[in-house]
Scaffold this motif. Sequence first.
Motif, PDB file in Angstrom:
ATOM      1  N   PHE A  73      40.459  57.424  22.102  1.00 24.55           N
ATOM      2  CA  PHE A  73      40.867  58.546  22.952  1.00 24.55           C
ATOM      3  C   PHE A  73      39.669  59.446  23.272  1.00 24.55           C
ATOM      4  O   PHE A  73      39.417  59.783  24.425  1.00 24.55           O
ATOM      5  CB  PHE A  73      41.970  59.364  22.270  1.00 24.55           C
ATOM      6  CG  PHE A  73      42.394  60.552  23.082  1.00 24.55           C
ATOM      7  CD1 PHE A  73      43.258  60.403  24.162  1.00 24.55           C
ATOM      8  CD2 PHE A  73      41.917  61.830  22.769  1.00 24.55           C
ATOM      9  CE1 PHE A  73      43.637  61.516  24.927  1.00 24.55           C
ATOM     10  CE2 PHE A  73      42.289  62.932  23.531  1.00 24.55           C
ATOM     11  CZ  PHE A  73      43.148  62.769  24.611  1.00 24.55           C
ATOM     12  N   GLU A  77      37.818  60.138  26.970  1.00 24.05           N
ATOM     13  CA  GLU A  77      37.688  61.504  27.497  1.00 24.05           C
ATOM     14  C   GLU A  77      36.221  61.873  27.741  1.00 24.05           C
ATOM     15  O   GLU A  77      35.874  62.465  28.762  1.00 24.05           O
ATOM     16  CB  GLU A  77      38.299  62.507  26.510  1.00 24.05           C
ATOM     17  CG  GLU A  77      39.792  62.346  26.292  1.00 24.05           C
ATOM     18  CD  GLU A  77      40.608  62.982  27.408  1.00 24.05           C
ATOM     19  OE1 GLU A  77      41.272  62.222  28.131  1.00 24.05           O
ATOM     20  OE2 GLU A  77      40.555  64.199  27.557  1.00 24.05           O
ATOM     21  N   ASN A  80      34.683  60.045  30.725  1.00 23.50           N
ATOM     22  CA  ASN A  80      35.115  60.657  31.993  1.00 23.50           C
ATOM     23  C   ASN A  80      34.382  61.965  32.258  1.00 23.50           C
ATOM     24  O   ASN A  80      33.995  62.250  33.399  1.00 23.50           O
ATOM     25  CB  ASN A  80      36.633  60.877  31.984  1.00 23.50           C
ATOM     26  CG  ASN A  80      37.383  59.598  32.329  1.00 23.50           C
ATOM     27  OD1 ASN A  80      36.877  58.749  33.063  1.00 23.50           O
ATOM     28  ND2 ASN A  80      38.585  59.453  31.801  1.00 23.50           N
ATOM     29  N   ARG A  84      31.478  62.325  35.772  1.00 22.03           N
ATOM     30  CA  ARG A  84      31.516  63.212  36.932  1.00 22.03           C
ATOM     31  C   ARG A  84      30.102  63.479  37.423  1.00 22.03           C
ATOM     32  O   ARG A  84      29.217  63.662  36.599  1.00 22.03           O
ATOM     33  CB  ARG A  84      32.164  64.558  36.563  1.00 22.03           C
ATOM     34  CG  ARG A  84      33.633  64.463  36.249  1.00 22.03           C
ATOM     35  CD  ARG A  84      34.123  65.819  35.740  1.00 22.03           C
ATOM     36  NE  ARG A  84      35.360  65.725  35.007  1.00 22.03           N
ATOM     37  CZ  ARG A  84      36.582  65.869  35.543  1.00 22.03           C
ATOM     38  NH1 ARG A  84      36.716  66.120  36.801  1.00 22.03           N
ATOM     39  NH2 ARG A  84      37.665  65.761  34.808  1.00 22.03           N
ATOM     40  N   VAL A  88      34.123  57.247  39.418  1.00 19.33           N
ATOM     41  CA  VAL A  88      34.441  56.224  38.424  1.00 19.33           C
ATOM     42  C   VAL A  88      35.293  56.909  37.367  1.00 19.33           C
ATOM     43  O   VAL A  88      34.933  57.992  36.902  1.00 19.33           O
ATOM     44  CB  VAL A  88      33.173  55.671  37.741  1.00 19.33           C
ATOM     45  CG1 VAL A  88      33.543  54.625  36.687  1.00 19.33           C
ATOM     46  CG2 VAL A  88      32.201  55.089  38.758  1.00 19.33           C
ATOM     47  N   ALA A  89      36.414  56.289  36.989  1.00 20.15           N
ATOM     48  CA  ALA A  89      37.289  56.879  35.984  1.00 20.15           C
ATOM     49  C   ALA A  89      37.686  55.836  34.952  1.00 20.15           C
ATOM     50  O   ALA A  89      38.036  54.707  35.315  1.00 20.15           O
ATOM     51  CB  ALA A  89      38.535  57.470  36.642  1.00 20.15           C
ATOM     52  N   ILE A  90      37.611  56.225  33.683  1.00 24.58           N
ATOM     53  CA  ILE A  90      38.100  55.383  32.601  1.00 24.58           C
ATOM     54  C   ILE A  90      39.586  55.712  32.462  1.00 24.58           C
ATOM     55  O   ILE A  90      39.945  56.780  31.947  1.00 24.58           O
ATOM     56  CB  ILE A  90      37.357  55.674  31.280  1.00 24.58           C
ATOM     57  CG1 ILE A  90      35.833  55.621  31.479  1.00 24.58           C
ATOM     58  CG2 ILE A  90      37.827  54.715  30.179  1.00 24.58           C
ATOM     59  CD1 ILE A  90      35.289  54.298  31.954  1.00 24.58           C
ATOM     60  N   VAL A  91      40.451  54.820  32.940  1.00 24.98           N
ATOM     61  CA  VAL A  91      41.883  55.131  32.914  1.00 24.98           C
ATOM     62  C   VAL A  91      42.529  54.680  31.607  1.00 24.98           C
ATOM     63  O   VAL A  91      43.631  55.118  31.282  1.00 24.98           O
ATOM     64  CB  VAL A  91      42.641  54.566  34.145  1.00 24.98           C
ATOM     65  CG1 VAL A  91      42.161  55.262  35.415  1.00 24.98           C
ATOM     66  CG2 VAL A  91      42.481  53.073  34.273  1.00 24.98           C
TER      67      VAL A  91
END
Lengths: 253, 253
Positions: A73, A77, A80, A84, A88-91
């Motif tokens: 977790f 977080e 991400n 920025r 690109v996002a770690i979903v």
Amino acid sequence: MTRFALTVEFDGRSFMGWQRQDHGPSVQQAIEDAAFAVTGERTTVHAAGRTDAGVHATAMRAHVDIAKPITAFRLGEALNARLRPNPVAIVACEVVPDDWHARFSCLGRAYEYRIVNRRAPLTWEKGLAWQVAQPLDAAAMHDAAQLLVGRHDFTTFRSAHCQSASPVKSIDRLAVRREGDRIMVEAAARSFLHHQVRSMVGCLALVGLGRWSAADLRDALEAANRARLGLNAPPDGLFFMGARYPARPEAAA
Amino acid sequence: MTRFALTVEFDGRSFMGWQRQDHGPSVQQAIEDAAFAVTGERTTVHAAGRTDAGVHATAMRAHVDIAKPITAFRLGEALNARLRPNPVAIVACEVVPDDWHARFSCLGRAYEYRIVNRRAPLTWEKGLAWQVAQPLDAAAMHDAAQLLVGRHDFTTFRSAHCQSASPVKSIDRLAVRREGDRIMVEAAARSFLHHQVRSMVGCLALVGLGRWSAADLRDALEAANRARLGLNAPPDGLFFMGARYPARPEAAA
């Protein structure tokens, strides 16, 4: 060392592709740089597939090994936060066994290709879909697509730069459907050749326009000759939608 | 003089809103400038609704009067050519009777509000959806939304800058549904107050987060007091989806 599996969404318009390279920004480099900022470790991020410049992903799968003690977790977080303002996002982020490999353990890959079939130019979807002004017959495209399903020599639909050992691949699913002025092409296979989805979509579009018959598509396939490719669709409309792996008895969080 | 009805798609990220103004680009100005480039005529483009800065449209309806002889097809094509590179597209153009008015003939307006409910930041949807990190209960939001359906004094859900003569409006439909990590809110009414959809969505999000009960929402509505507004949702997720008009016996093309 803990291995983490990542599910990654990215906007391909900002990148030269997935793979790290000298001449421009890549998704791999963005994530590796974020991992370094978080952990101080220089790591390699391995992906299920290498996407081209301009190709997007809703759920690329990748893995990374981290020595620093951190929960899945917190890693997700922190990545991400450091990614920025890259698009690109770690979903999702989870701990996986050390022998789980995003590329080599992968049993199947799924892509979606999005066409907007209208005369008007794109607005917010510019770079996120292929605009085709002339009317496409989605039913004819779907019927012709079934000729490509199964095991074939896909030399015609393979980039000259493809590094795959063999041009023979097995397409599990190639489905074309219309939703209003949108035409969606879903493709699934264990693996694909370089440019294979875009080349198949390009030729299916020729069928949809009435410029190729289904027989023309079959002839192009059977020729096993890149010179017989009718059209390579642009990267804009291509999304990597997901990868499939063997079920694991327990998935650690 | 011929009156043309336009169906307009635009990306609100590039504009200060629909309405022409001195301090920044507007969709109205972009279309009026394109019409001038095509016809040499300085015209006013009237829309079904005035959207705020950052609000998008898939099918805004508008009309324009043109003296130069031109077919609807040619006008639509020429406007699109002149609108580039603005993210505005004329997706339909037709001749309408002189008494057809995009705003005054309109019988109903429909909006959609798009929420992405996940911790990961947005990538290609940045500015096109509202990212809410904490889990939202879409069913609770839908149930509470039904309290707002019907005829009410919506003073609580109205911007201080609203120019409407009355705060009483009649909501025909307010539906909330979840699709994966997306929450879609559909709103339909003859007309809306300024900020009404965003204000309703903001308060429904409080319900979805468990910070407001349905009774809190009812109390806020009944207070008819802007100070009781819980939250105004950002413009990013708001799309004008369409407008409804009286059926016409014959529609000229």
